[in-house]
Design an enzyme around this catalytic site. Structure first.
Site, PDB file in Angstrom:
ATOM      1  CB  CYS A 466     -17.463 -72.251 -21.787  1.00 34.70           C
ATOM      2  SG  CYS A 466     -17.131 -70.591 -21.246  1.00 34.70           S
ATOM      3  CG  ASP A1452      17.843 -15.952 -23.247  1.00 25.31           C
ATOM      4  OD1 ASP A1452      18.540 -16.573 -22.411  1.00 25.31           O
ATOM      5  OD2 ASP A1452      18.330 -15.205 -24.115  1.00 25.31           O
ATOM      6  CD  GLN A1453      10.715 -16.146 -17.504  1.00 23.19           C
ATOM      7  OE1 GLN A1453      11.091 -15.002 -17.276  1.00 23.19           O
ATOM      8  NE2 GLN A1453       9.728 -16.722 -16.870  1.00 23.19           N
ATOM      9  CB  VAL A1454       8.095 -16.422 -22.060  1.00 22.98           C
ATOM     10  CG1 VAL A1454       7.015 -15.773 -22.905  1.00 22.98           C
ATOM     11  CG2 VAL A1454       8.060 -17.928 -22.202  1.00 22.98           C
ATOM     12  N   GLY A1455       9.459 -13.713 -23.467  1.00 22.48           N
ATOM     13  CA  GLY A1455       9.432 -12.260 -23.444  1.00 22.48           C
ATOM     14  C   GLY A1455      10.803 -11.634 -23.351  1.00 22.48           C
ATOM     15  CE1 TYR A1456      16.287 -11.218 -20.117  1.00 27.85           C
ATOM     16  CE2 TYR A1456      17.587 -12.339 -21.791  1.00 27.85           C
ATOM     17  CZ  TYR A1456      17.511 -11.543 -20.653  1.00 27.85           C
ATOM     18  OH  TYR A1456      18.638 -11.073 -20.076  1.00 27.85           O
ATOM     19  N   GLY A1457      13.213 -11.864 -25.510  1.00 30.99           N
ATOM     20  CA  GLY A1457      13.777 -11.418 -26.783  1.00 30.99           C
ATOM     21  C   GLY A1457      14.618 -12.454 -27.484  1.00 30.99           C
ATOM     22  CE  LYS A1458      12.589 -18.176 -26.292  1.00 31.12           C
ATOM     23  NZ  LYS A1458      11.826 -17.472 -25.235  1.00 31.12           N
ATOM     24  CB  THR A1459      12.300 -13.018 -31.846  1.00 33.46           C
ATOM     25  OG1 THR A1459      11.310 -13.799 -31.213  1.00 33.46           O
ATOM     26  CG2 THR A1459      12.056 -12.954 -33.321  1.00 33.46           C
TER      27      THR A1459
END
Ligand code: ZN
Ligand code: ZN
Ligand code: ZN
Length: 1787
Positions: A466, A1452-1459
């Protein structure tokens, strides 16, 4: 899950899955376990999402479960934490304190009590166990200690829908600002009907165009755009509208009381029913000040010309006028007509009316040719649908074949194009009608191609926006410049001028300057034109929608065109027929699954909206609401939702609370004000059907639409249906336009899009009438057909669709017998299984706690209940525990009921005798009508039809002339027998009224349900006087509590107790004594909070009368003043079409008030008299009924073609009465389509109930398919291919819509898993045959399985269960992580400098196991499910395949040493691997290295850790950025042990440019999502090809190949078609240069190429990322000598031994795609914080591991809102892009 739903979910949703999540603290250890249970919830296929059982040994260890598919659940929350503290421990906890040690015993396993009605075991499986976390952290938010990039994965990539986008999209629909135009003339003096003290008219009941066309604000953004003001007393055709800029002027409000406030509010106003003011459009009456709150988005222009401006020149009111409410009851439907709500029947009626008008001659004139039709901007193609319906009716009534040929459509909106393609598939869809005048021959189609414009059109139907009229007037219109204005009207006009369609039907808002338009058609195009204002509600449908329609006939083809268009007006009017059925007759039933889906989608959509706009919104409207409340003395309360400024809101318990609570404040307050306003008018909105347009501001929509009809459905409105407690869904909005929704394929549209379609549609009935009229008056201008008969289509022989019935074994069936169960048991079980809260629906049992009102016994669950307040007490646990699943009761009840039955012993004569002997007073007229109407219903056979669970159970029996209900509640069972009125009876006829009540009833007694005394109801109206005494306290009335301010309400009181007495001699004539004390229960709901319960008990013990109530029982559409108080034992809310049985009713004038004593007339509508002779009689058929089912060794054949037919699985033969009326032709098999299924199975329920249980097929049966079977195109059509085009030097993929539509149709036409065939033999034997197509299910499941590796080990199986009950809604347990406590520690890695801690060694041993040879396989599974819900059948086809996945998620939680643990893994496995020879993989270079991909911020840290733990034992290659790659060779990768890089390195533009170069394709498209993925996949495919060339043929060959491929890419015609780019840049440019340098000739035909050459001459050398032209040094001699010297290798060229992704949760978008596609033999994901909210989260993990888990179930509550958003984006990116991208590229 309904059967009918299966085709409606989009094709992209092939698989749905519901993951059951279980978040549990592992009680023993405090470690989080990671498991999940997942199960199918749908009829579709499921890709089993379990990780390999062997992937994680902890599963087996902890749970001791290893059985494939065994049911397992972990402990439910709440029973887990008996041993340990679930409070999150600080990180220090992790230092080997033993807290992270797994002590998880299997003891809790199998605790499944929290999952009611556990589905079959197959549905459950064990899942991803490879993730572990040692330290308990219930709160799993990422800590801030690590530097982390923003969690890209979780951000909204989709910009939230804003008001702005909505506005602009609306501008598209309306072609810009659609809002400004004219207002029609009002009858002089009308506005004087109600005047304010100032003398200004306030109730301007005009219906400005803007009411319908304005983009509505839905409350999600800023408030609705301010309404243009208008002069109230203009006497011109049009007035000027404008927007006032002044701010809301609350202070300027003139506080003056309105005299009318004290009036009753029922002021009856006379008005002309033909006047448009009846349409319920709202009043523009609020003053300027209030208008001023505009956000300025819709500044309105007064662009009309001189004379018109003059009229409106007075401008808007200068002083603020007050809101006022003058309302009177009005019914919008015409009840003195037979009901008509079926769209097919409506067209039958319409066509019948045309008999003798020339319609038959028209069809004969044309035949055998088809009518050539074209449509423009019709949106929904209503014209085509209407013509289809007309054709059906023509055939039915006149036996004439009328066929149409749809030549083309023109539609600019992409999703509408898709809708048109899917449903109508016209040969051409033009994109823009404006192009039709630009070009002489061709125009662009929706798909970007050019197509010739068809010129030979018989009938053109077009809508136009329109806005065009702002420029249009006869004097100024310059049609010589067609391209200039860009308006659709001009385009249509010019199309007509050029192509001369013979007949044209135009549609637009009725306020368009039609007379000007008419003139224009005559003067500019030489057409005779005439127009009419037509309202949808005048054409069968209770929907106010006023539109202008115009017919134009080509003067060149018809001499009498001028006269004929005049005749058209009469013809169209002749087809008028007001709506006789109210809105609800067109809406879907409340419990329709489609309504539920719509509700979920709407609620979900709202929750995803940007909530920030909320406050803004409300502050803008608040004053306006306050003003409105003040003006109407509505007070300030919020009685309906009790919403608070803090955002809480609780709607009444029958409403859609999920949807309601997601609304914004403005809408909540609109609820309140609307409720209060209607309370002031004298009724409770929640018990009358009103449609509230919530998108409108409160003073704009004043709820004055007549009862029974709805206001105009708009594209963005929110039509809230008060009695439903929720809005109309999009599909219903389409139904309100007369669209045959059952026949449309609406698979992809969202609710909003459906509503958009509906809001812009032409009503089929109206456009149908306009077209029919046009054809009748104009057909002689068409080219005549040859007159021959049209060939009649042959019906397909359907018998071959089902095979193998000869192999069935026949048995005899005894339908006459049924179990006898004592009534008391039935009643008990009925109440145990009844619905206790609305949210349970028909089949569910809520896990929520339940409560019951001590006063009125209303029950709800705790979550739903609370409004109204009631006097709740929790339901005792015993009562909850003893509840019975409804399905169980249903089955036992069916065994207890006769399937075929007749009520014998009632005849006309018997009734006559009883009437005469009992001395019943009855008017002879009533008696004659009643006995005449029930005569056909007496003694007929009734058959079991269905049953329904609600607060009570109801069983339905049907026959053609009667129906019967058995209602069962906790106290009483009662059979009720009804006669069906003839279809021809008017809606309000006396007969209908008489037949609305049962004419006979029986209350069974004793040991079965069929013995008892029948009673007949004589429809005598019997009145008597009752005395009502007020007692107790004077309590505030409902109105007073609502806070209405006027004294008549504020001070209204009523007694807390009523004593009711009546003369003794009346009592025997009543069904139940009604005298006694009635206590007011104001908190118990019912209309106007006026429930009274009798507290004096009548009888005791077994004979105690049920509680009796006195309450207001409003009719849904009737005048509130005529609603009466009733005595009834039943206070439930009833659905449309149901009628409450009442014992007596009080005079409608009576309302409880604080008067001392009243004598009130009380009426009983019928009197029940025993009929001793009546009793149930079972039907004994004249011959045996038989049924046949397959034998146990049924042999189903499986081949690639076995799906062409189904295998017979049930075959019934049943003798039917000779005069049985059936809907289908005798003697021929009829295949029942999906839509008809419900009807057929309901009508055969009496038969199938007894035979539906087929044993022996409930277990999986294994089958084989031919070896070479690949994909069945019949059952699993290949999805449309992704196509490519170059947009701005980038490669852009898109889904070809021309392929997409056939694909969707192919999906729709897949062989049906269940086939139902019926037939009535000539000798009256009914045959029912059901076939099951297992092959098709298997084919589908097989095709859905990921195509990876060999398909030979795919296992196929099927089964059929015949007692399937849809699973009740369950609360899904959360996913959890498993502890490593039980893993044995591993030896220290050989070269480690710092020893690993014991818990790290435990993780290490598990990781090593996960990489080992012994890791067990993982089953990928696809299940295709088909339901035949009417029989409780479920068939499944299954395909499973084992794959081996090595690796997992170290959580594993942060800081737990996954590296450290990961490095330990690399170290401890290297000795063996160093010696292992690397196998060559096609397309990949195998590496022995572990690739570690880390966030940029962690790169250095990883390097340091490697040094720290491993010294310099290994060759470490660190690639921090793309630059670092330059010096690297393939050889460097091959010799490395550990390669560390970042995601961002892999996701830079320069890296992708390199990838593009190696793949020899143009650069990647911009953005993320599927477009990128498609490009990337394509690139990878070519990278693999090139790796092989490099390895096998050397660098030189590769170099040549790349060049050649790039060139061929450019010559690709497909691509070139889409190249709009003016300049070539990037790769293509370089390619062109190179090619030229080499002196190669370039395809001169290519436009692109020519441009490339031109480019050469220009200085416009692209400056974008330019690498060297040979980044891989392929021309280098060292590389030519040894390919391993190739520079700048790509990570995508390799297969790594191991891939480790650190902190994957932050990988989003393209990072995600690129990382997940890297290839490796072993994959690990490291994350301390894996998201575990829902299945979609789990999927993000599984993708990294290379496991396909299937498509998400996006059901509400299962998937997190953010994930829904992401998924929706994935789904739509391609489907929505093709059109828009092309357009933007061309611009
Ligand atoms: Zn509930
Ligand atoms: Zn109550
Ligand atoms: Zn097939």
């Amino acid at each position: 899950m309904s059967h009918s739903g299966s085709a409606e979910s989009g094709p992209l949703r092939r698989t749905r899955k519901r993951a059951l999540m279980q978040r549990t603290l592992d009680g023993a250890s405090g470690g989080l376990k990671y498991t999940s249970e997942s199960r199918t919830m749908s009829r579709r296929s499921v890709n089993r999402g379990n990780l390999p059982r062997g992937l994680d040994n902890t599963v087996d260890q902890a749970g001791g479960s290893g059985e494939s598919g065994s049911l397992e659940t972990d402990e439910s929350p709440g029973e887990a934490d008996d041993e340990d503290d679930p409070v999150p421990k600080p990180i220090a906890m992790s230092k080997g304190t033993g807290k992270g040690v797994d002590a998880s015993s299997g003891g809790h396993r199998g605790a499944t009590s929290h999952v009611p009605n556990r589905p079959s075991d197959r549905l459950w499986f064990h899942h991803v166990a490879a993730m572990r976390l040692v330290v308990p952290t219930p709160s799993r938010k990422p800590t801030n200690t690590l530097e982390k990039p923003q969690p890209i994965l979780l951000t909204f990539r989709d910009s939230p829908r804003t008001n702005k986008t909505r506005q602009s999209s609306l501008a598209d629909y309306f072609g810009g600002s659609a809002l400004d135009v004219a207002r029609p003339k009002r009858a002089p003096g009308r506005e004087k009907a109600v005047s304010t003290p100032s003398g200004r008219a306030t109730q301007l009941r005009g219906s400005p165009v803007t009411d319908e066309e304005v983009p509505r604000n839905t409350g999600l953004g800023s408030p609705a755009p301010s309404k243009s003001d208008s002069t109230g007393d203009s006497d011109s055709d049009v007035v000027i509208t404008r927007v006032s800029k002044s701010r809301r002027g609350k202070k300027q409000l003139m506080i003056s009381r309105l005299a009318t406030d004290s009036e009753s509010g029922y002021e009856e106003k006379q008005s002309d029913p033909d006047d448009f003011t009846d349409d319920g459009h709202e009043v523009v009456n609020a003053p300027t000040q209030k208008r001023g709150k505009s956000t300025g988005t819709r500044a309105t222009q007064a662009t009309l010309t001189g004379s018109r401006i003059g009229a409106g020149g007075k401008g808007p009111a200068k002083s603020k006028r007050r809101n006022q409410d003058s309302w009177s009851y009005k019914l919008g439907i015409q009840e003195d007509l037979p009901p008509l709500n079926d769209i097919g029947e409506i067209f039958d009626d319409m066509v019948k009316k045309l008999a003798g008008s020339g319609v038959k001659e028209m069809v004969r004139y044309l035949r055998p040719r088809k009518l050539k039709v074209a449509t423009m901007c019709s949106g929904t193609e209503s014209p085509i649908l209407a013509l289809g319906l007309v054709a059906e009716s023509m055939k039915k009534h006149f036996g004439l074949n009328f066929e149409i040929d749809h030549l083309f459509s023109a539609e600019i909106v992409p999703f509408k194009q898709a809708y048109i393609e899917r449903n109508f598939s016209p040969p051409i869809i033009f994109r823009d009608i404006k192009e039709l005048i630009d070009s002489d021959t061709d125009a662009t189609t929706a798909y970007g191609a050019m197509a010739p414009i068809p010129g030979d059109v018989d009938l053109l139907v077009a809508g136009f926006s329109c806005v065009d009229f702002s420029q249009l007037n006869a004097h100024k219109l310059d049609l010589s410049d067609p391209g200039e204005s860009g308006d659709t009207f001009r385009a249509i006009l010019n199309y007509a001028r050029k192509w001369r369609p013979t007949i044209i039907v135009l549609e637009n808002v009725f306020t368009a300057p039609w007379d000007v338009i008419k003139e224009t058609w005559g003067s500019h195009a030489n057409y005779s034109a005439e127009w009419l204002r037509l309202d949808t509600k005048a054409y069968y449908i209770p929907h106010t929608r006023m539109r202008g329609y115009m017919i134009c006939i080509d003067n060149e083809k018809m001499k009498s065109a001028r006269k004929n268009v005049e005749e058209w007006k009469g013809l169209v009017k002749r087809m008028q027929r007001p709506a006789s059925c109210p809105i609800e007759a067109f809406l879907l039933p409340e419990d329709d699954p489609r309504v539920h889906r719509g509700r979920e989608e709407l609620a979900k959509g709202l929750r995803g909206e940007d909530r920030n706009s909320r406050e803004v919104d409300w502050t803008k409207c608040q004053g306006r609401h306050q003003d409105y409340r003040a003006d109407l003395s509505l007070g300030s309360k919020r009685p309906m939702t009790g919403w608070e400024d803090n955002g809480s809101c609780k709607m009444p318990d029958f409403c859609w609370n999920d949807w309601g609570t997601a609304q914004v404040e403005r809408i909540w307050d609109t609820f309140e004000v609307s409720l209060l306003r209607n309370a002031r008018r004298g009724f409770d909105s929640q018990y009358k059907t009103r449609v509230w347009e919530l998108s409108q501001n409160i003073d704009r929509f004043t709820d004055t639409t007549p009862f029974g009809i709805t206001g105009c459905v708009t594209p963005t409105g929110v039509p809230y249906v008060t009695i439903r407690g929720g809005p109309m869904i999009g599909l219903e909005a389409l139904a309100m336009q007369g669209l045959p929704i059952e026949k449309l394929l609406l698979t992809r549209e969202h609710q909003r899009q459906l509503q958009d379609l509906a809001g812009n549609a032409m009503s089929t009935t109206v456009v149908g009438a306009a077209m029919l009229g046009a054809l009748i008056v104009g057909y002689k201008a068409l080219e005549p057909g040859s007159g021959e008969e049209m060939a009649i289509d042959h019906l397909e022989d359907v018998t071959k669709h089902v095979r193998g019935e000869r192999h069935l074994v026949e048995n005899e069936l005894d339908l006459a017998t049924f179990k006898k169960t004592p009534l008391a048991y039935v009643l008990r079980d009925a109440s145990r299984s009844s619905r206790l809260c609305l949210c349970e629906g028909r089949a569910l049992m809520t896990p929520n706690r339940l409560q019951r009102c001590k006063q009125c016994h209303h029950t709800t669950c705790l979550r739903c209940g609370g409004n109204p307040k009631h006097d709740y007490a929790l339901l005792p646990t015993e009562a909850v525990a003893s509840r019975l699943p409804p399905g169980e009761f249903e089955n036992s009840l069916k065994d207890t009921l006769p399937m075929r039955v007749r009520v014998a012993g009632i005849s006309g004569q018997i009734l006559e005798n009883i009437k005469n002997t009992s001395g019943i007073q009855i008017s002879s007229k009533d008696w004659k009508q009643l006995s005449g109407a029930i005569e056909p219903a007496l003694g007929v056979e009734l058959r079991f039809h269905s049953l329904k669970r609600a607060e009570i159970w109801t069983v339905f029996y049907e026959s053609p002339t009667s129906r019967m209900e058995l209602i069962i509640d906790s106290r009483l069972a009662e059979w009720r027998l009804f006669a069906k009125p003839s279809k021809r009876e008017n809606v309000n006829s006396n007969v209908r009224k008489l037949l609305a009540r049962p004419f006979a009833r029986m209350r069974p007694i004793g040991d079965n349900l069929v013995d008892g005394k029948w009673q007949f109801c004589f429809p005598t109206e019997f009145s008597f006087k009752v005395e009502i005494h007020g007692k107790g306290k004077a309590e505030r009335s409902w109105e007073s509590k609502l806070g209405l301010q006027e004294p008549r309400f504020r001070d209204k009181k009523l007694w807390s107790m009523l004593h009711l007495s009546l003369e003794k001699e009346v009592i025997p004539r009543l069904d139940m004594d009604i005298s006694g004390d009635y206590k007011l229960l104001p908190d118990c709901g019912t209309a106007a909070g006026c429930l009274h319960k009798r507290i004096t008990s009548q009888g005791d013990g077994e004979d105690a009368a049920p509680p009796l109530f006195l309450f207001l029982d409003p009719s849904r559409y009737g005048n509130p003043l005529e609603d009466y108080f009733v005595f009834s034992t039943d206070i439930r809310r009833y659905n449309y079409g149901e009628q409450r049985p009442i014992i007596a009713r009080l005079d409608h004038r009576w309302r409880p008030l604080c008067s001392s004593k009243e004598i009130v007339r009380c009426t009983v509508d019928g009197q029940w008299i025993d009929i001793e002779s009546a009793k149930f009689e079972t039907i004994v058929p004249r011959m045996a009924t038989t049924y046949a089912t397959p034998s146990l060794d049924m042999n189903v054949e499986f081949t690639a073609d076995s799906c062409v037919a189904a295998d017979a699985i049930l075959y019934c033969k049943v003798p039917l009465p000779a005069d049985e009326e059936v809907g289908w032709k005798k003697g021929e098999w009829v295949e029942v389509d999906r839509l008809g299924e419900r009807t057929v199975f309901s009508s055969f329920a009496w038969l199938t109930e007894r035979v539906r249980h087929i044993k022996d097929f409930g277990t999986w049966r294994f089958v084989d398919l031919p070896r070479d079977f690949d994909r069945c195109q019949r059952c699993a059509p290949s999805p449309p291919k992704v196509k490519w085009r170059v947009v701005k030097e980038k490669l852009d993929p898109f889904e070809d819509p021309q392929q997409a539509a056939p694909y969707e149709r192919a999906l729709k036409n897949r062989p049906a898993p269940f086939l139902t065939h019926v037939r009535i033999d000539n000798d009256g034997v009914g045959l029912l045959k059901i076939g099951l197509n297992v092959s098709s299910l298997i084919h589908r499941a097989f095709s859905n399985l990921p195509k990876k590796g060999s398909l030979s080990d795919v296992e196929l199986s099927w089964r059929l269960t015949t007692d399937y009950v849809p699973p009740p809604k369950v609360t899904l347990p959360a996913f959890n992580l498993r502890s490593n406590k039980r893993d044995p520690p591993c030896a220290q890695p050989p070269h480690f400098k710092i020893p690993l801690r014991p818990e790290q060694l435990r993780s290490l041993s598990w990781m090593r196991r996960q990489e080992g040879e012994s890791v067990s396989s993982f089953e990928e599974e696809e299940i295709e499910e088909a339901l035949l819900p009417h029989l409780g059948w479920r068939a499944e086809g299954r395909a499973t395949k084992s794959i081996v996945i090595r690796g997992g998620v170290l959580a594993d939680q942060v800081g737990y040493g996954k590296t450290a643990t990961t490095l330990g893994l690399i170290d401890s496995q290297f000795p063996g691997e160093k010696t292992k020879s690397l196998k060559g993989i096609p397309g990949k270079i195998s590496l022995r290295a572990t690739l570690i991909i880390v966030p940029h911020t962690l790169l250095a840290q990883w390097g340091g850790e490697v040094k720290k733990f491993l010294g310099s034992t290994y060759r470490v290659l660190s690639v921090p950025n793309a630059k670092a790659m330059n010096g690297l060779r393939i050889l460097d990768f091959q010799t490395a042990d550990i390669i560390i890089t970042t995601w961002s390195m892999l996701n830079t533009e320069s890296y992708y440019a390199k990838l593009a170069q190696f793949a020899a394709i143009p650069d990647m498209p911009s953005g993320t999502g599927r477009a990128f993925e498609a490009w990337y996949t394509y690139a990878l495919q070519r990278v693999a090809e090139h790796v092989d060339i490099l390895r096998d043929d050397g660098a030189q060959t590769l170099g040549q190949t790349l060049k050649a491929k790039l060139r061929s890419f450019e010559d690709d015609e497909e691509l070139v078609r889409y190249v709009p780019s003016k300049r070539l840049r990037g790769v293509i440019y370089r390619m062109a240069q190179q090619a030229k340098a080499e002196g190669k000739s370039i395809n001169a035909k290519s436009r692109t190429k020519r441009k490339a050459e031109e480019m050469d001459l220009s200085d416009d050398e692209p400056t974008t990322r330019k690498g060297p032209s040979d980044p891989f040094a392929l021309n280098d001699s060292s590389v030519r000598k040894d390919w391993r010297n190739m520079r700048n290798p790509l990570f995508q060229m390799f297969n790594f031994n191991r891939l480790v992704v650190d902190e994957y949760t932050y990988v989003g978008g393209n990072d995600h795609t690129s990382v997940t596609s890297l290839q490796s033999s072993i994959r690990w994901v490291l994350s301390g914080t894996p998201p575990l909210r829902d299945f979609a989260d789990i999927k993000t993990i599984s993708v990294f591991l290379g496991i396909k888990l299937g498509i998400n179930d996006d059901a509400v509550g299962v998937i997190h809102a953010q994930n829904i958003k992401a998924m929706e984006k994935e789904r739509t990116v391609l489907s929505s892009s093709p059109f828009t991208r092309v357009a933007s590229a061309a611009a």
